[in-house]
Design an enzyme around this catalytic site. Structure first.
Site, PDB file in Angstrom:
ATOM      1  N   SER A   3       8.354   4.166   0.643  1.00 29.57           N
ATOM      2  CA  SER A   3       7.327   3.450  -0.104  1.00 29.57           C
ATOM      3  C   SER A   3       7.249   3.952  -1.543  1.00 29.57           C
ATOM      4  CB  SER A   3       5.969   3.619   0.586  1.00 29.57           C
ATOM      5  OG  SER A   3       4.956   2.954  -0.119  1.00 29.57           O
ATOM      6  N   SER A  48       0.861  -1.183   0.000  1.00 28.90           N
ATOM      7  CA  SER A  48       0.000   0.000   0.000  1.00 28.90           C
ATOM      8  C   SER A  48       0.892   1.226   0.000  1.00 28.90           C
ATOM      9  CB  SER A  48      -0.902   0.006   1.242  1.00 28.90           C
ATOM     10  OG  SER A  48      -1.790   1.110   1.199  1.00 28.90           O
ATOM     11  N   GLU A  49       0.567   2.196  -0.848  1.00 24.01           N
ATOM     12  CA  GLU A  49       1.490   3.313  -1.081  1.00 24.01           C
ATOM     13  C   GLU A  49       1.731   4.186   0.147  1.00 24.01           C
ATOM     14  OE1 GLU A  49      -0.746   6.952  -3.117  1.00 24.01           O
ATOM     15  OE2 GLU A  49      -1.133   5.079  -4.158  1.00 24.01           O
ATOM     16  N   ASN A  50       0.844   4.127   1.152  1.00 19.70           N
ATOM     17  CA  ASN A  50       1.082   4.928   2.348  1.00 19.70           C
ATOM     18  C   ASN A  50       2.184   4.357   3.223  1.00 19.70           C
ATOM     19  OD1 ASN A  50      -0.855   2.853   2.748  1.00 19.70           O
ATOM     20  ND2 ASN A  50      -1.471   3.727   4.687  1.00 19.70           N
ATOM     21  N   GLY A  51       2.762   3.200   2.831  1.00 16.74           N
ATOM     22  CA  GLY A  51       3.949   2.706   3.510  1.00 16.74           C
ATOM     23  C   GLY A  51       3.819   1.363   4.184  1.00 16.74           C
TER      24      GLY A  51
END
Length: 220
Positions: A87, A45-48
């Site tokens: 990320s 997930s791109e938020n990390g």
């Protein structure tokens, strides 16, 4: 089964064992709940987050554990949380094998528009991390409803909305069909059970040819 579940179930079948997979906002995030038996992937997930798991039950949801769409997730053993810049760096450097992106439009050249529509003469809401994903990911899957609320095709000859990525989409999954992106034309690979090629032509603006191995979508 509603259209979102149809698309998410079919999108989950695109994943191969051992892949690192990013799930975009909206419909794509639901694919984690329909992973085929025996297929083990690392979800990003791109938020990390690397290695997150399916959506928890309501009583086990934790507001501190969420994907980029603010939906609750689980963190199984081995999951990793990291700063956003790391990320995004992983996304740009090609560490993601497959990304499933929601879309507003996809065209027959593999262009995708998923970040903006015009409201009160302003483009809204914003690009987010999708542009990094279309640049750095090996395989982009676009997941979207086949037509808009007025019945207009969202699978078009050429995108009219601001692009997120150019010539990057490899596969398109809708609630009606599955297409591969060929050379300036789409290849119809699967149709929703009960639909015909003529049904798909009637709701699709983009040009497409029919695969020799055309079959019905498997949604089990």
């Amino acid at each position: 089964m509603d259209v979102r579940e149809i698309i998410a179930r079919r999108a989950a079948q695109e994943f191969k064992n051992g892949e690192v997979v990013n799930l975009g906002f909206g419909i794509p995030t639901q694919a984690v709940n329909y992973l085929p038996e025996g297929v083990e992937i690392i979800l990003h997930s791109e938020n990390g987050i690397f290695g997150f798991g399916p959506k928890p039950s309501y009583d086990k949801a934790d507001s501190d554990m969420a994907n980029a769409g603010s939906e609750p997730i689980t963190l199984p053993k081995g999951a990793a949380i990291m700063p956003l810049n790391i990320s995004l760096g992983a996304m740009r450097k090609g560490y993601i094998d497959t990304t499933v992106l929601g879309a507003l439009e996809v065209d027959q050249y593999g262009n995708v528009a998923n970040w903006a529509t015009k409201r009160n003469d302003l483009w809204w809401p914003g690009i987010g991390g999708a542009m990094e994903l279309t640049y750095g990911t090996k395989k982009i899957v676009a997941a979207l409803v086949h037509t808009d609320k007025n019945g207009n095709s969202k699978i078009v000859k050429q995108c009219t909305l601001p692009l997120t990525g150019k010539k990057c989409v490899k596969t398109i999954i809708t609630d009606k069909a599955v297409f591969d992106v060929g050379d300036k034309v789409l290849v119809l690979r699967e149709v929703f059970p009960g639909l015909t090629v003529e049904n798909i032509k009637a709701i699709t603006e983009a040009d497409f040819v029919v695969s020799e191995n055309l079959k019905e979508m498997n949604l089990k």
